[in-house]
Design a protein around this motif. Structure first.
Motif, PDB file in Angstrom:
ATOM      1  N   SER A   5       0.817  -1.217   0.000  1.00  7.61           N
ATOM      2  CA  SER A   5       0.000   0.000   0.000  1.00  7.61           C
ATOM      3  C   SER A   5       0.849   1.265   0.000  1.00  7.61           C
ATOM      4  O   SER A   5       0.366   2.338  -0.371  1.00  7.61           O
ATOM      5  CB  SER A   5      -0.912   0.015   1.235  1.00  7.61           C
ATOM      6  N   CYS A   6       2.101   1.167   0.432  1.00  2.91           N
ATOM      7  CA  CYS A   6       2.955   2.356   0.571  1.00  2.91           C
ATOM      8  C   CYS A   6       3.682   2.669  -0.723  1.00  2.91           C
ATOM      9  O   CYS A   6       4.869   2.360  -0.877  1.00  2.91           O
ATOM     10  CB  CYS A   6       3.950   2.151   1.716  1.00  2.91           C
ATOM     11  N   ALA A   7       2.972   3.271  -1.647  1.00  2.59           N
ATOM     12  CA  ALA A   7       3.572   3.661  -2.930  1.00  2.59           C
ATOM     13  C   ALA A   7       3.639   5.183  -2.960  1.00  2.59           C
ATOM     14  O   ALA A   7       2.739   5.849  -3.476  1.00  2.59           O
ATOM     15  CB  ALA A   7       2.739   3.121  -4.085  1.00  2.59           C
ATOM     16  N   PHE A   8       4.705   5.742  -2.390  1.00  6.57           N
ATOM     17  CA  PHE A   8       4.793   7.191  -2.222  1.00  6.57           C
ATOM     18  C   PHE A   8       5.883   7.850  -3.083  1.00  6.57           C
ATOM     19  O   PHE A   8       5.985   9.074  -3.082  1.00  6.57           O
ATOM     20  CB  PHE A   8       5.072   7.534  -0.758  1.00  6.57           C
ATOM     21  N   LEU A   9       6.672   7.063  -3.799  1.00  9.69           N
ATOM     22  CA  LEU A   9       7.819   7.640  -4.508  1.00  9.69           C
ATOM     23  C   LEU A   9       7.478   8.178  -5.893  1.00  9.69           C
ATOM     24  O   LEU A   9       8.201   9.015  -6.422  1.00  9.69           O
ATOM     25  CB  LEU A   9       8.939   6.601  -4.649  1.00  9.69           C
ATOM     26  N   THR A  10       6.411   7.672  -6.504  1.00  7.51           N
ATOM     27  CA  THR A  10       6.092   8.028  -7.892  1.00  7.51           C
ATOM     28  C   THR A  10       4.598   8.313  -8.043  1.00  7.51           C
ATOM     29  O   THR A  10       3.794   7.900  -7.214  1.00  7.51           O
ATOM     30  CB  THR A  10       6.475   6.886  -8.857  1.00  7.51           C
ATOM     31  N   PRO A  11       4.225   8.973  -9.140  1.00  7.01           N
ATOM     32  CA  PRO A  11       2.793   9.198  -9.389  1.00  7.01           C
ATOM     33  C   PRO A  11       2.084   7.993  -9.979  1.00  7.01           C
ATOM     34  O   PRO A  11       0.861   8.027 -10.140  1.00  7.01           O
ATOM     35  CB  PRO A  11       2.801  10.367 -10.385  1.00  7.01           C
ATOM     36  N   ILE A  12       2.826   6.942 -10.311  1.00  8.73           N
ATOM     37  CA  ILE A  12       2.199   5.784 -10.955  1.00  8.73           C
ATOM     38  C   ILE A  12       1.985   4.619  -9.999  1.00  8.73           C
ATOM     39  O   ILE A  12       1.316   3.645 -10.339  1.00  8.73           O
ATOM     40  CB  ILE A  12       3.036   5.293 -12.166  1.00  8.73           C
ATOM     41  N   GLY A  13       2.533   4.704  -8.784  1.00  5.21           N
ATOM     42  CA  GLY A  13       2.420   3.575  -7.870  1.00  5.21           C
ATOM     43  C   GLY A  13       1.032   3.412  -7.290  1.00  5.21           C
ATOM     44  O   GLY A  13       0.610   2.300  -6.989  1.00  5.21           O
ATOM     45  N   HIS A  14       0.308   4.509  -7.109  1.00  7.12           N
ATOM     46  CA  HIS A  14      -1.045   4.453  -6.555  1.00  7.12           C
ATOM     47  C   HIS A  14      -1.910   5.445  -7.318  1.00  7.12           C
ATOM     48  O   HIS A  14      -1.468   6.543  -7.675  1.00  7.12           O
ATOM     49  CB  HIS A  14      -1.031   4.805  -5.060  1.00  7.12           C
ATOM     50  N   LYS A  15      -3.165   5.083  -7.552  1.00  2.80           N
ATOM     51  CA  LYS A  15      -4.059   5.929  -8.336  1.00  2.80           C
ATOM     52  C   LYS A  15      -4.239   7.305  -7.698  1.00  2.80           C
ATOM     53  O   LYS A  15      -4.370   8.315  -8.409  1.00  2.80           O
ATOM     54  CB  LYS A  15      -5.411   5.248  -8.496  1.00  2.80           C
ATOM     55  N   ASN A  16      -4.242   7.391  -6.377  1.00  2.00           N
ATOM     56  CA  ASN A  16      -4.403   8.690  -5.731  1.00  2.00           C
ATOM     57  C   ASN A  16      -3.284   9.646  -6.114  1.00  2.00           C
ATOM     58  O   ASN A  16      -3.506  10.843  -6.307  1.00  2.00           O
ATOM     59  CB  ASN A  16      -4.447   8.517  -4.209  1.00  2.00           C
ATOM     60  N   ASN A  17      -2.067   9.122  -6.215  1.00  2.00           N
ATOM     61  CA  ASN A  17      -0.940   9.962  -6.610  1.00  2.00           C
ATOM     62  C   ASN A  17      -1.085  10.441  -8.049  1.00  2.00           C
ATOM     63  O   ASN A  17      -0.652  11.545  -8.395  1.00  2.00           O
ATOM     64  CB  ASN A  17       0.376   9.190  -6.463  1.00  2.00           C
TER      65      ASN A  17
END
Length: 591
Positions: free
Chosen positions: A540-552
């Motif tokens: 769940s911790c996809a904070f490095l890129t805009p593509i790791g999580h839809k919210n980003n």
């Protein structure tokens, strides 16, 4: 390695490469991989499409529909008004919004939570004269963190819970994720509110420049309902509410006639119409805050078969049927079941009543009705709906009813009285019966690309595990950490999972990492639950890129972010998650 193992490694390698490349839709990549796997005999013929009936797929689809119902009810406005009226500093604003976002993410899907709160944050940034980039990323990260708290908050938790059911005989329950999730969420929210936003590039602190684009301003009529005799109200009493919602009150209509001037001191009576000016979202929000209705509202009442109402903006070209006529002349409301709520005429104010105003070429009409009636009426009128200019009408009088229905469904599921998908499905039926979601919205709410991705990768993930590939990776990680304590191996697993999740879809990452985690636990002879929980947190911790999580991805445009902006706040946040989550996992899920 056998041919089957080698082929699966190659197939997943190609899938991951294409997902990172991002030029081909991820659902098409996954579905093509499933078909190729079937043709190569890697997936048994009887299991090729079994993933589409998997409980994890069903639960994710149902959660998205329930989220739409909660959005349509206006439940979020019960707290939003306090956030927007606050005059607190930026850190406090981010902290408040992050807490609410995390809380909502635990109740509904975290993507839906961001969709609810992002417009509020954008409005707050506009009023404060600051860049939305300072607060949108903290809000996105907070909703991702909040999703870790419950089973239904984020897809990785659902995938892990159902995998545990397959591997160990029983799934994680609704609040099994809460102890670790709360520790991570609280730590993460404190970080993004106090420190994280300060790490963003300095240009976000500059006053934003006007982009030259503005929403169309519509002249509209809003109907006054019942007025308290004990507390008489004048038009001027509504000015603070109108100013807060960015709406201008420009007159009062009584008995079909416009009272001269702005009628500021005129007492409001039942059946009067307020003549207002604003953009569609502002008008809809003002209607809710001031408890106003619209012309013909009695004909739009929902019921057991009622549908949610929508506002659309449509331009009238030269050859439109309505040119030279008014909505009243064409009996638009009674013939088509659609209300002309407002008119935008190149910045000029409408002088007559909206439904009596003669439509000119180039006018933009604000039409209200159910989606099917709007489509039919637009075609009949000859007007052209503007793409992406739709505003849902929130049914605020049903907010508590929607919350009660959802709470009952969760309570029944947690108590073991009904299977979670069945309880959620019953909640959706209740929402449909009360008009909170229409038949069309039931299908529109589901993110079908994610459903296809998940349904395609589940059979491939099962084949990957059955062929022994998960065991090979698990052996590699255990060999790398040979002689070290089990928590070191858990840390390595979480770092690998977190890194993959930053560049791949978190569901895809979870499907591969879950069997590896169980294999590692079995190799070490320890409880697999802490390793499964570690994968759920890390995926769940996809904070490095805009593509790791839809919210980003969603905030990238509105926030004005570049690809390289995310790691500034995301990297220290991921390190913080590792530092606080591993001890929490070992405490609540002992090895």
């Amino acid at each position: 390695m056998s041919f089957e193992q080698s082929a699966l490694f190659v197939l997943f390698g190609v899938v991951f490469a294409l997902l990172v490349w991002g030029r081909i839709r991820f659902d098409l990549v996954a579905f093509a991989a499933l078909i190729i796997g079937a043709l190569l005999g890697l997936v048994p013929s009887g299991e090729i499409f079994s993933g589409f009936g998997h409980p994890a797929v069903i639960i994710i689809a149902l959660v998205l529909i329930v989220s739409r119902g909660l959005m349509n009810s206006g439940a979020v406005e019960l707290v939003a008004k306090y956030l927007l009226s606050a005059t607190s500093g930026l850190a406090k604003h981010i902290g408040l919004l992050s807490v609410v976002g995390a809380g909502l993410s635990g109740i509904i899907n975290n993507v839906a939570a961001l969709a609810l709160l992002m417009p509020l944050d954008l409005e707050a940034a506009k009023k404060a004269g600051r860049s939305p980039g300072l607060s949108l990323m903290p809000l996105s990260f907070a909703t991702i963190l909040g999703g870790m708290i419950t089973l239904i908050g984020t897809p990785p938790n659902i995938v892990i819970a159902e995998y545990r059911s397959d591997a160990l005989g029983a799934p994680f329950t609704m609040f099994d994720f809460a102890p670790v999730g709360l520790v991570v969420a609280i730590s993460g929210i404190l970080f993004v509110a106090l420190i994280g936003w300060r790490l963003l590039p300095s240009h976000f602190r500059d006053k934003p420049k006007e982009d030259g684009f503005a929403e169309s301003l519509y002249s509209a009529e809003l109907k006054v309902g019942k007025v308290s005799k004990d507390k008489p109200m004048t038009v001027g009493d509504l000015y603070p509410v109108a100013e807060d919602k960015d709406v201008a009150i420009i007159g009062l209509i009584r008995n079909g006639r416009r009272i001269r001037g702005f009628a500021r001191r005129e007492p409001i009576k039942e059946g009067d119409y307020l003549f207002v000016e604003g953009d569609p979202k502002a008008i809809e929000a003002f209607m809710g805050a001031a408890k106003l209705a619209f012309a013909g509202s009695e004909r739009h009442k929902g019921g057991l078969t009622g549908s949610a109402l929508t506002l659309i903006e449509a331009i009238a070209p030269d050859n439109a049927r309505i040119i030279g006529q008014s909505a009243f002349d064409m009996r638009l409301l009674y013939g088509q079941g659609v209300t002309l709520l407002g008119i935008s005429r190149q910045g000029r104010r409408i002088q007559k009543r909206v439904r009596h105003e003669t439509i000119r070429a180039g006018d933009v009409l604000l039409l209200l009705g159910t989606p099917d009636r709007l489509e039919s009426a637009s075609s009949w009128l000859g007007v052209l709906p503007l793409q992406g200019r739709q505003t849902g009408m929130i049914q605020r009088n049903k907010a508590w009813m929607a919350i009660a229905g959802f709470a009952l469904a969760i309570t029944v599921a947690v108590a073991g009285l009904a299977y979670l998908p069945v309880a959620l499905a019953a909640c959706i039926i209740f929402y449909a019966a009360t008009g909170l979601v229409s038949g069309t919205e039931v299908y529109q709410s589901v993110e079908w690309k994610v459903i296809v991705l998940l349904g395609s990768l589940i059979p491939l993930g099962q084949a990957f595990e059955q062929a022994g590939n998960a065991q090979l990776i698990a052996d590699g990680i255990t060999s790398l950490t040979a002689g070290a304590p089990a928590w070191v191996t858990l840390t390595v697993l979480m770092i690998v999972t977190m890194t993959l999740s930053d560049f791949l879809n978190n569901v895809a990452t979870c499907l591969i990492a879950a069997p590896i985690s169980v294999q590692i636990a079995n190799s070490l002879g320890v409880n697999p639950d802490p390793f499964l929980m570690g994968v759920a947190v890390a995926a769940s911790c996809a904070f490095l890129t805009p593509i790791g999580h839809k919210n980003n991805t969603i905030i990238m445009g509105p926030g004005g972010y570049r690809f390289g902006d995310y790691w500034r706040m995301g990297l220290p946040l991921e390190l913080l998650v590792l530092v606080v989550s591993i001890p929490a996992i070992l405490v609540f899920w002992p090895l």
